[in-house]
Design a protein around this motif. Structure first.
Motif, mmCIF file in Angstrom:
data_model
loop_
_atom_site.group_PDB
_atom_site.id
_atom_site.type_symbol
_atom_site.label_atom_id
_atom_site.label_comp_id
_atom_site.label_asym_id
_atom_site.label_seq_id
_atom_site.Cartn_x
_atom_site.Cartn_y
_atom_site.Cartn_z
ATOM 1 N N GLU A 174 0.835 -1.201 0.000
ATOM 2 C CA GLU A 174 0.000 0.000 0.000
ATOM 3 C C GLU A 174 0.872 1.255 0.000
ATOM 4 N N TYR A 175 1.948 1.216 0.772
ATOM 5 C CA TYR A 175 2.852 2.376 0.813
ATOM 6 C C TYR A 175 3.471 2.596 -0.571
ATOM 7 N N VAL A 176 3.913 1.519 -1.199
ATOM 8 C CA VAL A 176 4.501 1.632 -2.534
ATOM 9 C C VAL A 176 3.482 2.201 -3.513
ATOM 10 N N LYS A 177 2.266 1.710 -3.451
ATOM 11 C CA LYS A 177 1.212 2.186 -4.343
ATOM 12 C C LYS A 177 1.004 3.694 -4.219
ATOM 13 N N GLU A 178 0.977 4.180 -2.991
ATOM 14 C CA GLU A 178 0.692 5.593 -2.750
ATOM 15 C C GLU A 178 1.871 6.505 -3.069
ATOM 16 N N ASN A 179 3.086 5.975 -3.132
ATOM 17 C CA ASN A 179 4.267 6.843 -3.227
ATOM 18 C C ASN A 179 5.167 6.600 -4.428
ATOM 19 N N ILE A 180 4.916 5.560 -5.211
ATOM 20 C CA ILE A 180 5.850 5.199 -6.271
ATOM 21 C C ILE A 180 6.013 6.287 -7.332
ATOM 22 N N LEU A 181 4.934 7.002 -7.672
ATOM 23 C CA LEU A 181 5.019 7.997 -8.742
ATOM 24 C C LEU A 181 6.005 9.108 -8.426
ATOM 25 N N SER A 182 6.168 9.441 -7.164
ATOM 26 C CA SER A 182 7.094 10.514 -6.790
ATOM 27 C C SER A 182 8.553 10.118 -6.993
ATOM 28 N N TYR A 183 8.797 8.846 -7.248
ATOM 29 C CA TYR A 183 10.165 8.369 -7.491
ATOM 30 C C TYR A 183 10.415 8.082 -8.973
ATOM 31 N N LEU A 184 9.418 8.367 -9.822
ATOM 32 C CA LEU A 184 9.533 8.088 -11.245
ATOM 33 C C LEU A 184 9.649 9.376 -12.050
ATOM 34 N N PRO A 185 10.205 9.316 -13.273
ATOM 35 C CA PRO A 185 10.340 10.510 -14.114
ATOM 36 C C PRO A 185 8.986 11.130 -14.459
ATOM 37 N N LYS A 186 9.029 12.340 -14.987
ATOM 38 C CA LYS A 186 7.813 13.118 -15.260
ATOM 39 C C LYS A 186 6.850 12.407 -16.204
ATOM 40 N N GLU A 187 7.391 11.682 -17.203
ATOM 41 C CA GLU A 187 6.496 11.075 -18.201
ATOM 42 C C GLU A 187 5.588 9.988 -17.621
ATOM 43 N N TYR A 188 5.849 9.581 -16.377
ATOM 44 C CA TYR A 188 5.027 8.535 -15.755
ATOM 45 C C TYR A 188 4.058 9.084 -14.703
ATOM 46 N N GLN A 189 4.016 10.384 -14.543
ATOM 47 C CA GLN A 189 3.200 10.955 -13.472
ATOM 48 C C GLN A 189 1.699 10.805 -13.696
ATOM 49 N N GLU A 190 1.282 10.586 -14.936
ATOM 50 C CA GLU A 190 -0.140 10.397 -15.228
ATOM 51 C C GLU A 190 -0.540 8.922 -15.243
ATOM 52 N N TYR A 191 0.392 8.045 -14.961
ATOM 53 C CA TYR A 191 0.104 6.613 -14.965
ATOM 54 C C TYR A 191 -0.816 6.241 -13.803
ATOM 55 N N MET A 192 -1.587 5.212 -14.016
ATOM 56 C CA MET A 192 -2.437 4.668 -12.944
ATOM 57 C C MET A 192 -1.636 3.628 -12.154
ATOM 58 N N VAL A 193 -1.789 3.688 -10.833
ATOM 59 C CA VAL A 193 -1.107 2.729 -9.963
ATOM 60 C C VAL A 193 -2.172 1.950 -9.194
ATOM 61 N N GLU A 194 -2.099 0.619 -9.263
ATOM 62 C CA GLU A 194 -3.087 -0.225 -8.596
ATOM 63 C C GLU A 194 -2.394 -1.291 -7.761
ATOM 64 N N LEU A 195 -3.041 -1.664 -6.671
ATOM 65 C CA LEU A 195 -2.580 -2.793 -5.869
ATOM 66 C C LEU A 195 -3.242 -4.054 -6.399
ATOM 67 N N ASP A 196 -2.424 -5.018 -6.792
ATOM 68 C CA ASP A 196 -2.938 -6.292 -7.298
ATOM 69 C C ASP A 196 -2.887 -7.310 -6.157
ATOM 70 N N LYS A 197 -4.040 -7.796 -5.750
ATOM 71 C CA LYS A 197 -4.139 -8.773 -4.662
ATOM 72 C C LYS A 197 -4.956 -9.953 -5.155
ATOM 73 N N LYS A 198 -4.299 -11.113 -5.256
ATOM 74 C CA LYS A 198 -4.974 -12.276 -5.811
ATOM 75 C C LYS A 198 -4.853 -13.473 -4.872
ATOM 76 N N HIS A 199 -5.949 -14.216 -4.803
ATOM 77 C CA HIS A 199 -5.914 -15.476 -4.077
ATOM 78 C C HIS A 199 -5.271 -16.519 -4.988
ATOM 79 N N SER A 200 -4.189 -17.112 -4.492
ATOM 80 C CA SER A 200 -3.433 -18.050 -5.293
ATOM 81 C C SER A 200 -3.604 -19.461 -4.752
ATOM 82 N N ILE A 201 -2.772 -20.377 -5.220
ATOM 83 C CA ILE A 201 -2.937 -21.770 -4.825
ATOM 84 C C ILE A 201 -2.612 -21.970 -3.344
ATOM 85 N N ASN A 202 -3.155 -23.049 -2.802
ATOM 86 C CA ASN A 202 -2.931 -23.442 -1.408
ATOM 87 C C ASN A 202 -3.355 -22.368 -0.412
ATOM 88 N N GLN A 203 -4.419 -21.643 -0.755
ATOM 89 C CA GLN A 203 -5.011 -20.650 0.143
ATOM 90 C C GLN A 203 -4.021 -19.544 0.521
#
Length: 323
Positions: free
Chosen positions: A8-37
């Motif tokens: 969650e911290y990375v999601k909220e703050n990653i854009l501030s560490y990237l170059p200007k051309e990425y500032q309009e990018y969408m950032v999402e947290l991907d959370k998936k239920h995988s094998i073996n629970q």
């Protein structure tokens, strides 16, 4: 900081560490239920309107953070940003998105790239509800589409009922299994290694990969009684038990043997000796599987011992009677 908080911290703050051309990018947290629970986390970074984007798994960075005497997530952010830039710039996702969409919507492509994997059935009842599968000896055979390798990176898309209903409703599980039985040995070739005499050779020379017969010839001359059966990339290599002819060749060359399911990534082939106690092997499997440091939960395959079926075409659970 727990792993979900870290992401969650990375999601909220990653854009501030990237170059200007990425500032309009969408950032999402991907959370998936995988094998073996288990739950798998990732960060998605994509341009507005893009349908496909890379998912960056940060578990390795998180482990470094967690084990560091100075647990400051800010110290990890430049590394994470560099990883994002490397993935995005190297893979050219504008072209890759178009390629993937064409592949997963093409019957001509998928019929040659449907593969299978083996997972524990009991631990994955919910996971299997939306996936075509078949049962073999307490394990479930599930299916995925192998995407074209880019710079030796493994990419795949799981085959779910939703995917089939939206694109290829005419495909049934029997057809999936037929395609996968042909494709998987080609796309993920079998690899057999000796646990004894070949271990040092593999370390010195790198991954040693030969034909089944060649490895068996070397093994017959060694003192080892155990082989590792997996595939060329070492991921979901236990599936090689389903490859046509593999168990039959082992039977011809070795005589009596049992199969120990060490993880979803590989199994151990143990040549049986006179008066050897099977129950001792089962106790060993259960003890190892109970130790999550040796076998992480997401890697666990089974506590059973398997043997080749009488017709040599597959495997089955070996009944454990009084030794």
């Amino acid at each position: 900081m727990k792993i979900e908080e870290f992401y969650e911290y990375v999601k909220e703050n990653i854009l501030s560490y990237l170059p200007k051309e990425y500032q309009e990018y969408m950032v999402e947290l991907d959370k998936k239920h995988s094998i073996n629970q288990t739950v798998v986390y990732g960060i998605i970074l994509k341009p507005v309107g893009s349908r496909i984007a890379p998912v960056l798994r940060l578990d390795g960075v998180y482990e470094q953070y967690k084990n560091s005497p100075i647990q400051e997530v800010e110290r990890c952010m430049p590394i994470i940003a560099a990883n994002f830039l490397q993935v995005i710039r190297q893979d050219n996702f504008d072209c890759l998105e178009e390629d993937i969409i064409k592949q997963i919507n093409s019957m001509e492509y998928i019929k040659d790239n449907i593969c299978f994997r083996l997972i524990n059935a009991e631990m994955n009842k919910e996971f299997l509800k939306n996936r075509p599968h078949r049962m073999i000896a307490g394990l479930a055979v599930i299916y995925y589409i192998h995407l074209e390798d880019k710079d030796d990176k493994l990419s795949s898309i799981d085959i779910t009922y939703d995917y089939l209903n939206n694109r290829f409703s005419e495909l049934g599980e029997e057809q999936l299994f037929s395609f996968a039985k042909k494709n998987t040995p080609i796309l993920c070739p079998v690899k057999i290694s000796d646990l004894d005499s070949l271990v040092m050779s593999m370390i010195v020379k790198g991954q040693w990969q030969h034909d089944v017969e060649e490895v068996l010839e070397v093994w017959q001359a060694s003192s080892s009684k155990m082989l590792v059966l997996t595939n060329s990339n070492g991921v979901y290599g236990a599936t090689t038990m389903l490859y046509p002819g593999v168990l039959e060749i082992l039977k011809q060359e070795l005589g009596e043997f049992v199969i120990l399911p060490s993880s979803v990534d590989e199994v151990l082939i143990v040549r049986m000796q006179p008066k050897q106690k099977i129950s001792g092997l089962k106790d060993m499997i259960e003890e190892i599987n109970a130790n999550t440091e040796l076998v992480p939960k997401k890697k666990l395959l089974s506590n059973e011992i398997f043997t080749i079926t009488p017709d040599g075409s597959s495997f089955e659970i070996l009944p454990i009677e009084g030794d």
